[in-house]
Write a protein that holds these residues in place. Structure first.
Motif, PDB file in Angstrom:
ATOM      1  N   TYR A 175      44.735  40.586  43.008  1.00  0.00           N
ATOM      2  CA  TYR A 175      44.200  41.385  44.146  1.00  0.00           C
ATOM      3  C   TYR A 175      44.268  40.178  45.336  1.00  0.00           C
ATOM      4  N   LYS A 176      43.592  39.151  45.255  1.00  0.00           N
ATOM      5  CA  LYS A 176      43.691  38.171  46.369  1.00  0.00           C
ATOM      6  C   LYS A 176      44.988  37.709  46.807  1.00  0.00           C
ATOM      7  N   THR A 177      45.851  37.455  45.856  1.00  0.00           N
ATOM      8  CA  THR A 177      47.297  37.275  46.342  1.00  0.00           C
ATOM      9  C   THR A 177      47.853  38.469  47.272  1.00  0.00           C
ATOM     10  N   PHE A 178      47.778  39.396  46.544  1.00  0.00           N
ATOM     11  CA  PHE A 178      48.204  40.672  47.287  1.00  0.00           C
ATOM     12  C   PHE A 178      47.979  40.834  48.557  1.00  0.00           C
ATOM     13  N   THR A 179      46.761  41.091  48.738  1.00  0.00           N
ATOM     14  CA  THR A 179      45.869  41.390  50.011  1.00  0.00           C
ATOM     15  C   THR A 179      46.038  40.263  51.107  1.00  0.00           C
ATOM     16  N   LYS A 180      46.247  39.049  50.516  1.00  0.00           N
ATOM     17  CA  LYS A 180      46.448  37.854  51.399  1.00  0.00           C
ATOM     18  C   LYS A 180      47.796  37.947  52.286  1.00  0.00           C
ATOM     19  N   ASN A 181      48.712  38.520  51.338  1.00  0.00           N
ATOM     20  CA  ASN A 181      49.813  38.646  51.765  1.00  0.00           C
ATOM     21  C   ASN A 181      50.262  39.827  52.362  1.00  0.00           C
ATOM     22  N   GLY A 182      49.265  40.578  52.666  1.00  0.00           N
ATOM     23  CA  GLY A 182      49.431  42.015  53.456  1.00  0.00           C
ATOM     24  C   GLY A 182      49.820  43.119  52.817  1.00  0.00           C
ATOM     25  N   TYR A 183      49.731  43.044  51.406  1.00  0.00           N
ATOM     26  CA  TYR A 183      49.927  44.240  50.453  1.00  0.00           C
ATOM     27  C   TYR A 183      48.910  44.943  50.370  1.00  0.00           C
ATOM     28  N   LYS A 184      48.890  46.359  50.272  1.00  0.00           N
ATOM     29  CA  LYS A 184      47.664  47.202  50.068  1.00  0.00           C
ATOM     30  C   LYS A 184      47.770  47.579  48.639  1.00  0.00           C
ATOM     31  N   ILE A 185      46.909  47.154  47.767  1.00  0.00           N
ATOM     32  CA  ILE A 185      46.786  47.860  46.526  1.00  0.00           C
ATOM     33  C   ILE A 185      45.347  47.832  46.109  1.00  0.00           C
ATOM     34  N   ASP A 186      45.445  48.901  45.207  1.00  0.00           N
ATOM     35  CA  ASP A 186      43.911  49.201  44.603  1.00  0.00           C
ATOM     36  C   ASP A 186      43.736  48.078  43.481  1.00  0.00           C
ATOM     37  N   LYS A 187      42.560  47.937  43.402  1.00  0.00           N
ATOM     38  CA  LYS A 187      42.187  46.972  41.939  1.00  0.00           C
ATOM     39  C   LYS A 187      42.253  47.803  40.788  1.00  0.00           C
ATOM     40  N   GLU A 188      41.996  49.187  40.933  1.00  0.00           N
ATOM     41  CA  GLU A 188      42.227  49.798  39.550  1.00  0.00           C
ATOM     42  C   GLU A 188      43.530  49.942  39.143  1.00  0.00           C
ATOM     43  N   GLU A 189      44.800  50.024  40.174  1.00  0.00           N
ATOM     44  CA  GLU A 189      45.976  49.951  39.814  1.00  0.00           C
ATOM     45  C   GLU A 189      46.605  48.636  39.185  1.00  0.00           C
ATOM     46  N   LEU A 190      45.963  47.598  39.633  1.00  0.00           N
ATOM     47  CA  LEU A 190      46.143  46.391  39.226  1.00  0.00           C
ATOM     48  C   LEU A 190      45.513  46.081  37.733  1.00  0.00           C
ATOM     49  N   SER A 191      44.539  46.693  37.360  1.00  0.00           N
ATOM     50  CA  SER A 191      43.810  46.631  36.160  1.00  0.00           C
ATOM     51  C   SER A 191      44.804  47.233  35.321  1.00  0.00           C
ATOM     52  N   VAL A 192      45.259  48.394  35.612  1.00  0.00           N
ATOM     53  CA  VAL A 192      46.339  49.228  34.673  1.00  0.00           C
ATOM     54  C   VAL A 192      47.601  48.372  34.291  1.00  0.00           C
ATOM     55  N   ILE A 193      48.075  47.734  35.294  1.00  0.00           N
ATOM     56  CA  ILE A 193      49.218  46.951  35.340  1.00  0.00           C
ATOM     57  C   ILE A 193      49.033  45.706  34.211  1.00  0.00           C
ATOM     58  N   VAL A 194      47.691  45.133  34.423  1.00  0.00           N
ATOM     59  CA  VAL A 194      47.352  43.975  33.703  1.00  0.00           C
ATOM     60  C   VAL A 194      47.340  44.434  32.302  1.00  0.00           C
ATOM     61  N   GLU A 195      46.486  45.605  31.946  1.00  0.00           N
ATOM     62  CA  GLU A 195      46.232  46.143  30.618  1.00  0.00           C
ATOM     63  C   GLU A 195      47.816  46.373  29.974  1.00  0.00           C
ATOM     64  N   ASN A 196      48.722  46.846  30.892  1.00  0.00           N
ATOM     65  CA  ASN A 196      50.059  46.978  30.248  1.00  0.00           C
ATOM     66  C   ASN A 196      50.847  45.862  29.590  1.00  0.00           C
ATOM     67  N   VAL A 197      50.198  44.843  30.343  1.00  0.00           N
ATOM     68  CA  VAL A 197      51.342  43.724  30.156  1.00  0.00           C
ATOM     69  C   VAL A 197      50.421  42.682  29.228  1.00  0.00           C
ATOM     70  N   ASP A 198      49.170  42.641  29.167  1.00  0.00           N
ATOM     71  CA  ASP A 198      48.170  41.796  28.384  1.00  0.00           C
ATOM     72  C   ASP A 198      48.293  41.877  26.884  1.00  0.00           C
ATOM     73  N   GLN A 199      49.201  41.277  26.332  1.00  0.00           N
ATOM     74  CA  GLN A 199      49.461  41.532  24.688  1.00  0.00           C
ATOM     75  C   GLN A 199      48.511  40.947  23.864  1.00  0.00           C
ATOM     76  N   ASP A 200      47.550  39.832  24.389  1.00  0.00           N
ATOM     77  CA  ASP A 200      46.500  39.556  23.531  1.00  0.00           C
ATOM     78  C   ASP A 200      45.120  40.046  23.946  1.00  0.00           C
ATOM     79  N   GLY A 201      45.103  40.940  24.716  1.00  0.00           N
ATOM     80  CA  GLY A 201      43.920  41.726  25.042  1.00  0.00           C
ATOM     81  C   GLY A 201      42.768  40.882  25.777  1.00  0.00           C
ATOM     82  N   ASP A 202      43.148  39.684  26.375  1.00  0.00           N
ATOM     83  CA  ASP A 202      41.847  39.178  26.898  1.00  0.00           C
ATOM     84  C   ASP A 202      41.662  39.333  28.276  1.00  0.00           C
TER      85      ASP A 202
END
Length: 141
Positions: free
Chosen positions: A33-60
């Motif tokens: 979130y910090k990196t995206f918003t610092k670079n001018g992208y508007k993205i919701d933390k909820e959306e990022l959470s879903v993305i991380v969940e979909n890629v997070d293979q070890d569930g951490d």
């Protein structure tokens, strides 16, 4: 030209360096979130959470290097497939107008697919045309 595994691996290391602010080898939703918003992208933390969940293979709850490498490999594969699809499209688009006409598609199916298509089948195929803003793709059944 296709990237080698080593080049994709280097890209993954670079991506980790861009997002992993505390340099602990994990990228959290907050770091994304910090990196995206610092670079001018508007993205919701909820959306990022879903993305991380979909890629997070070890569930951490975070992305490690292995998971980032998986993302980079998928992105590279999608890019390569898109480039291949564009090449096929350009071959079929004989008049270069960025559209595949019914005639062009019929000729391509006959030439490359070794298949003669009836008028009814051709009408069905043309009804299934999808447009994504840059490229018209035909869904063949």
């Amino acid at each position: 030209m296709a990237k080698t595994f080593e080049e994709v691996e280097t890209d993954a290391h670079i991506a980790m360096g861009l997002f992993d602010h505390d340099e602990n080898g994990l990228i959290t939703v907050d770091e994304f979130y910090k990196t995206f918003t610092k670079n001018g992208y508007k993205i919701d933390k909820e959306e990022l959470s879903v993305i991380v969940e979909n890629v997070d293979q070890d569930g951490d709850g975070a992305i490690n290097f292995s998971e980032m490498l998986t993302i980079m490999i998928r992105m590279h594969k999608q890019t390569r497939e898109s480039q291949d699809l564009l090449k096929v499209f350009e071959v079929m688009d004989k008049d270069g107008n960025k559209r595949i006409s019914k005639t062009e598609l019929r000729k391509a199916l006959k030439l490359y697919g070794n298949k003669k298509v009836s008028s009814e089948e051709m009408d069905k195929i043309m009804r299934e045309v999808r447009f994504n803003g840059k490229l018209v793709a035909v869904v063949l059944y």
